[in-house]
Motif scaffolding. Structure first.
Motif, PDB file in Angstrom:
ATOM      1  N   ALA A  28     -62.656 -19.284 -49.675  1.00  0.00           N
ATOM      2  CA  ALA A  28     -63.777 -18.381 -49.381  1.00  0.00           C
ATOM      3  C   ALA A  28     -63.274 -16.956 -49.169  1.00  0.00           C
ATOM      4  O   ALA A  28     -63.917 -15.986 -49.604  1.00  0.00           O
ATOM      5  CB  ALA A  28     -64.530 -18.875 -48.146  1.00  0.00           C
ATOM      6  N   MET A  29     -62.115 -16.819 -48.506  1.00  0.00           N
ATOM      7  CA  MET A  29     -61.511 -15.494 -48.327  1.00  0.00           C
ATOM      8  C   MET A  29     -61.180 -14.869 -49.674  1.00  0.00           C
ATOM      9  O   MET A  29     -61.439 -13.682 -49.908  1.00  0.00           O
ATOM     10  CB  MET A  29     -60.232 -15.609 -47.482  1.00  0.00           C
ATOM     11  N   GLU A  30     -60.616 -15.666 -50.578  1.00  0.00           N
ATOM     12  CA  GLU A  30     -60.216 -15.153 -51.888  1.00  0.00           C
ATOM     13  C   GLU A  30     -61.424 -14.746 -52.722  1.00  0.00           C
ATOM     14  O   GLU A  30     -61.359 -13.780 -53.492  1.00  0.00           O
ATOM     15  CB  GLU A  30     -59.400 -16.209 -52.622  1.00  0.00           C
ATOM     16  N   SER A  31     -62.537 -15.464 -52.555  1.00  0.00           N
ATOM     17  CA  SER A  31     -63.712 -15.214 -53.398  1.00  0.00           C
ATOM     18  C   SER A  31     -64.366 -13.863 -53.129  1.00  0.00           C
ATOM     19  O   SER A  31     -65.125 -13.375 -53.971  1.00  0.00           O
ATOM     20  CB  SER A  31     -64.741 -16.335 -53.195  1.00  0.00           C
ATOM     21  N   ILE A  32     -64.091 -13.274 -51.960  1.00  0.00           N
ATOM     22  CA  ILE A  32     -64.740 -11.994 -51.632  1.00  0.00           C
ATOM     23  C   ILE A  32     -63.761 -10.825 -51.644  1.00  0.00           C
ATOM     24  O   ILE A  32     -64.107  -9.725 -51.226  1.00  0.00           O
ATOM     25  CB  ILE A  32     -65.446 -12.069 -50.254  1.00  0.00           C
ATOM     26  N   ASN A  35     -62.761  -7.408 -50.275  1.00  0.00           N
ATOM     27  CA  ASN A  35     -63.394  -7.364 -48.961  1.00  0.00           C
ATOM     28  C   ASN A  35     -62.868  -8.508 -48.095  1.00  0.00           C
ATOM     29  O   ASN A  35     -62.179  -9.411 -48.577  1.00  0.00           O
ATOM     30  CB  ASN A  35     -64.913  -7.464 -49.103  1.00  0.00           C
ATOM     31  N   SER A  36     -63.210  -8.484 -46.825  1.00  0.00           N
ATOM     32  CA  SER A  36     -62.817  -9.559 -45.922  1.00  0.00           C
ATOM     33  C   SER A  36     -63.964  -9.857 -44.971  1.00  0.00           C
ATOM     34  O   SER A  36     -64.865  -9.033 -44.783  1.00  0.00           O
ATOM     35  CB  SER A  36     -61.560  -9.192 -45.133  1.00  0.00           C
ATOM     36  N   ASP A  37     -63.941 -11.038 -44.393  1.00  0.00           N
ATOM     37  CA  ASP A  37     -64.985 -11.481 -43.477  1.00  0.00           C
ATOM     38  C   ASP A  37     -64.310 -12.071 -42.244  1.00  0.00           C
ATOM     39  O   ASP A  37     -63.559 -13.039 -42.347  1.00  0.00           O
ATOM     40  CB  ASP A  37     -65.868 -12.529 -44.156  1.00  0.00           C
ATOM     41  N   ASP A  38     -64.562 -11.470 -41.091  1.00  0.00           N
ATOM     42  CA  ASP A  38     -63.896 -11.907 -39.859  1.00  0.00           C
ATOM     43  C   ASP A  38     -64.218 -13.356 -39.529  1.00  0.00           C
ATOM     44  O   ASP A  38     -63.354 -14.086 -39.018  1.00  0.00           O
ATOM     45  CB  ASP A  38     -64.302 -11.008 -38.687  1.00  0.00           C
ATOM     46  N   LEU A  77     -53.911 -11.533 -39.620  1.00  0.00           N
ATOM     47  CA  LEU A  77     -55.114 -11.259 -40.402  1.00  0.00           C
ATOM     48  C   LEU A  77     -56.317 -11.075 -39.490  1.00  0.00           C
ATOM     49  O   LEU A  77     -57.147 -10.184 -39.705  1.00  0.00           O
ATOM     50  CB  LEU A  77     -55.374 -12.410 -41.375  1.00  0.00           C
ATOM     51  N   ARG A  78     -56.400 -11.913 -38.471  1.00  0.00           N
ATOM     52  CA  ARG A  78     -57.531 -11.843 -37.544  1.00  0.00           C
ATOM     53  C   ARG A  78     -57.534 -10.532 -36.760  1.00  0.00           C
ATOM     54  O   ARG A  78     -58.592  -9.971 -36.464  1.00  0.00           O
ATOM     55  CB  ARG A  78     -57.470 -13.035 -36.579  1.00  0.00           C
ATOM     56  N   HIS A  80     -56.405  -7.760 -37.888  1.00  0.00           N
ATOM     57  CA  HIS A  80     -56.415  -6.667 -38.872  1.00  0.00           C
ATOM     58  C   HIS A  80     -55.079  -5.941 -38.943  1.00  0.00           C
ATOM     59  O   HIS A  80     -55.011  -4.770 -39.360  1.00  0.00           O
ATOM     60  CB  HIS A  80     -57.531  -5.658 -38.559  1.00  0.00           C
ATOM     61  N   ALA A  81     -53.996  -6.614 -38.541  1.00  0.00           N
ATOM     62  CA  ALA A  81     -52.659  -6.055 -38.695  1.00  0.00           C
ATOM     63  C   ALA A  81     -52.105  -6.357 -40.080  1.00  0.00           C
ATOM     64  O   ALA A  81     -51.053  -5.840 -40.459  1.00  0.00           O
ATOM     65  CB  ALA A  81     -51.723  -6.619 -37.620  1.00  0.00           C
ATOM     66  N   LEU A  82     -52.802  -7.205 -40.817  1.00  0.00           N
ATOM     67  CA  LEU A  82     -52.400  -7.599 -42.159  1.00  0.00           C
ATOM     68  C   LEU A  82     -53.661  -7.716 -43.002  1.00  0.00           C
ATOM     69  O   LEU A  82     -54.673  -8.264 -42.547  1.00  0.00           O
ATOM     70  CB  LEU A  82     -51.660  -8.944 -42.103  1.00  0.00           C
ATOM     71  N   ASN A  83     -53.623  -7.182 -44.216  1.00  0.00           N
ATOM     72  CA  ASN A  83     -54.787  -7.225 -45.090  1.00  0.00           C
ATOM     73  C   ASN A  83     -54.684  -8.413 -46.050  1.00  0.00           C
ATOM     74  O   ASN A  83     -53.615  -8.641 -46.637  1.00  0.00           O
ATOM     75  CB  ASN A  83     -54.912  -5.926 -45.887  1.00  0.00           C
ATOM     76  N   PRO A  84     -55.779  -9.151 -46.229  1.00  0.00           N
ATOM     77  CA  PRO A  84     -55.731 -10.285 -47.164  1.00  0.00           C
ATOM     78  C   PRO A  84     -55.601  -9.806 -48.600  1.00  0.00           C
ATOM     79  O   PRO A  84     -56.165  -8.779 -48.983  1.00  0.00           O
ATOM     80  CB  PRO A  84     -57.075 -10.991 -46.941  1.00  0.00           C
ATOM     81  N   CYS A  85     -54.826 -10.535 -49.384  1.00  0.00           N
ATOM     82  CA  CYS A  85     -54.682 -10.239 -50.802  1.00  0.00           C
ATOM     83  C   CYS A  85     -54.489 -11.559 -51.539  1.00  0.00           C
ATOM     84  O   CYS A  85     -54.246 -12.599 -50.927  1.00  0.00           O
ATOM     85  CB  CYS A  85     -53.510  -9.293 -51.067  1.00  0.00           C
TER      86      CYS A  85
END
Length: 658
Positions: A28-32, A35-38, A77-78, A80-85
């Protein structure tokens, strides 16, 4: 005392579910992206956190150590010290696969293979490259610094009464906390334990004691983890020990959990997990009850006692209710299985450098859990096959005027007492000329054979057939579609395919709802009795005079529609009685209808499906057997097989006969 192995078995089952939850959240994280969703990140973090905590409680330190790094990455990630990719999520998915592999080794009591250990080292290095984490064994300075953040705590715990019945062992908490800090004091408060001469047998299984702990050099997070699975239903009080403040007192049993407790689950309804084997045994015993009930009904008819008949009818109704409730226990929603294919679609499309999105419909459709377990492999092959053979590359799709992203659909619905699963794509469709050419090359058909489009499409189910130009990890070996058909037919189902060139392909699986007990319609031919699944029967009519032809398949005009019908006596080589006027049982399977000619109609019959022995398992047109109340054997007709093999012939033959 509860055996620790029982707790470990519970952990393994729950960990499997958490691994699936973690995977779903990562996808689900990858699909958006970008962007990211907390909330999605929090769900993934909670899954990793719970795996780590529960593994620690049951002593699986290897899983704890590895999952710690996964959890730490999720925490970055939670925060926000690291951005999802995409690359990070791929690494986390590989870590999730590794955790799943560790769990499987524990489940089978196997040592971790060297390949798994080597893979773990590589995954840890990848995680450290993202998060900057250091190996615990080589970061003594960090450990010393963290000691300054530890505290001393006083914990008071009163567990809910039935915790030990549910398999909870209080000592597991002690062991876990001792691995995270120093246990200074343990007080077992037994003032509420009843006297042995006043306790009932049921009360012996309940938890009557309370527990007070004093813990040094620990953190609030570690203590929360220790009580994570018990806090929602118990009364837990955790407070730091300070020189100028009193320690907490134990919370009373009639008091609701305090703010220090974990939040109660959204659904307060208690759930109980039951081993599938026990459900299978229950269904088997229910099947014997159905047989005995039928025997009782037959015996009652010979006595002709109205009072006894009324009692037997009441018993029959109760048996029917128990049957319905019991079979419902084995029904699960297909959506849980469909969701697993998000990962299959993702990995396969990336491997083939294609862009494919998965669409799921009918996720709430229910079927027997034993059926689900048997169709996962066929579904997996069909999904991978659709992406490999069916979907074009983004460039090819653009040249054809299609969106670069292809759509693969999984759809489930009920139809005529069956469950239908469709796997469809909007790809290139089947190349029928290429299929026919390959079939000729493999001597499956002769060059002058005339086939309809549907018959050409069905050639892909022949053993050894493949149109792939080269062998790959996914296709080209000619092994797959024939196995799919074999596995589906093994559960009394059918598989069919429809395709329109340049528009797409749809595979349809049609399966029975259950493999245990069915409502049937009993008929007889000569001295043999047969059972037809009741949900496939639409009506019964008399065989019109003058239709006693010698062919196996004939046709009648049924209210303006051509209806093919078959004679069971001719298919199974049974004698006929010229004095009896036969009847036709009209059956429907999917879009196909046919008639089955029988001597007598014996009425509805609740039957238990018994497998055929090795001697008869390849008999065409028979799917199983059943024991009647009289002790006789009735054969259960395989209606789909009869319709496809005997009632519906090539189009040219059908038109000639109509």
């Amino acid at each position: 005392m509860v055996d620790l192995s029982e707790i470990q078995a519970v952990f393994i089952e729950e960990a499997k579910e958490l691994v699936l939850q973690f995977e779903e959240s990562l996808l689900a994280m990858e699909s958006i992206l970008p962007n990211s969703d907390d909330e999605i990140i929090n769900e993934a973090f909670r899954a990793a956190h719970t795996i780590k905590g529960s593994a620690g409680v049951v002593g699986y330190d290897h899983i704890v150590d590895f999952t710690h790094f996964v959890e730490a990455t999720m925490e970055l990630l939670r925060d926000h010290a690291l951005n999802p990719c995409e690359k990070l999520i791929s690494t986390l998915l590989e870590c999730n696969d590794h955790i799943n592999a560790l769990i499987k080794c524990l489940e089978s009591n196997e040592d971790f293979p060297q390949a798994l250990t080597d893979a773990e080292a590589g995954l840890l290095e990848s995680l450290k490259s993202y998060s900057g984490l250091q190996d615990q064994a080589s970061s003594e300075q960090t450990v010393v610094e963290n000691q300054e953040a530890t505290q001393s705590f006083r914990v008071s715990a009163q567990f809910y009464k039935a915790c030990m019945v549910d398999g909870f062992d209080p000592l597991s908490i002690i062991r876990y906390i001792e691995s995270k800090g120093s246990m200074v004091e343990v007080d077992w408060l037994i003032d509420e334990v009843p006297a042995l001469n006043a306790v009932t047998p049921d009360e012996l299984e309940l938890c009557h004691f309370r527990m007070q702990l004093e813990i040094h050099h620990s953190t609030r997070e570690d203590i929360d983890e220790a009580f994570e699975f018990i806090a929602a239903e118990s009364n837990i009080e955790i407070a730091p020990i300070e020189d100028d403040k009193p320690t907490p007192t134990l919370v009373k049993t009639d008091k609701q959990p305090t703010k220090n407790n974990k939040v109660k689950p959204k659904n307060p309804e208690r759930m109980m997990k039951i081993p599938a084997q026990k459900l299978d045994e229950l269904v088997n015993e229910l099947g014997e009850l159905v047989i005995v009930s039928a025997a009782l009904e037959d015996h009652t008819k010979t006595i002709r006692d109205s009072a006894l008949t009324e009692i037997v009818e009441h018993i029959q109704q109760l048996v029917s209710d128990v049957q319905s409730s019991t079979l419902q226990l084995r029904m699960v929603q297909i959506g849980e299985t469909f969701n697993r294919f998000s990962r299959v679609v993702r990995d396969t499309s990336k491997e083939l450098e294609k862009q494919v999105s998965l669409e799921i419909m009918g996720a709430e459709t229910e079927l027997d859990k034993s059926m689900v377990e048997k169709i996962v492999d066929p579904l997996t092959h069909l999904v991978r096959n659709a992406i490999d053979h069916g979907m074009e590359s983004p460039t090819q799709r653009a040249d054809s005027g299609k969106p670069e992203y292809g759509t693969l659909s999984l759809k489930a619905f009920h139809d005529s007492g069956s469950i239908v699963i469709e796997i469809s794509d909007d790809g290139r469709g089947l190349d029928k000329e290429k299929i026919k050419e390959k079939a000729i090359q493999r001597n499956l058909i002769s060059p002058d054979t005339e086939l309809t489009d549907k018959e050409i499409a069905n050639l892909i189910f022949e053993p050894g057939f493949s149109t792939a130009e080269k062998v790959s990890n996914i296709s080209g070996r000619g092994v797959g579609m024939d196995v799919v058909r074999k596995n589906i037919e093994a559960v009394r189902g059918t598989v069919s395919v429809e395709s329109v060139e340049h528009q797409g392909t749809c595979f349809q699986l049609r399966l029975p709802l259950t493999m245990a007990i069915i409502d049937g319609f009993m008929v007889s031919v000569a001295d043999a009795k047969f059972v037809i699944p009741l949900d496939m029967v639409t009506e019964c009519i008399e065989l019109p005079l003058g239709n006693g032809a010698t062919r196996q398949t004939d046709y009648i005009n049924l209210r303006g529609t051509v209806l093919p019908f078959i004679h069971l006596s001719r298919i199974f080589d049974l004698p006929t009685n010229p004095k009896i006027r036969p009847s036709i049982v009209v059956v429907k399977y999917g879009q196909l209808r046919a008639g089955i000619v029988v001597d007598q109609l014996l009425g509805e019959f609740q039957t238990v499906i018994k497998p055929l022995g090795a001697l008869f398992e390849k008999m065409s047109g028979i799917s199983g057997s059943s024991i009647l109340g009289s002790g006789d054997i009735a054969l259960i007709l395989d209606v789909p097989k009869l319709i496809h093999d005997f009632a519906h012939e090539p189009e040219s033959r059908k038109l000639a006969n109509s």
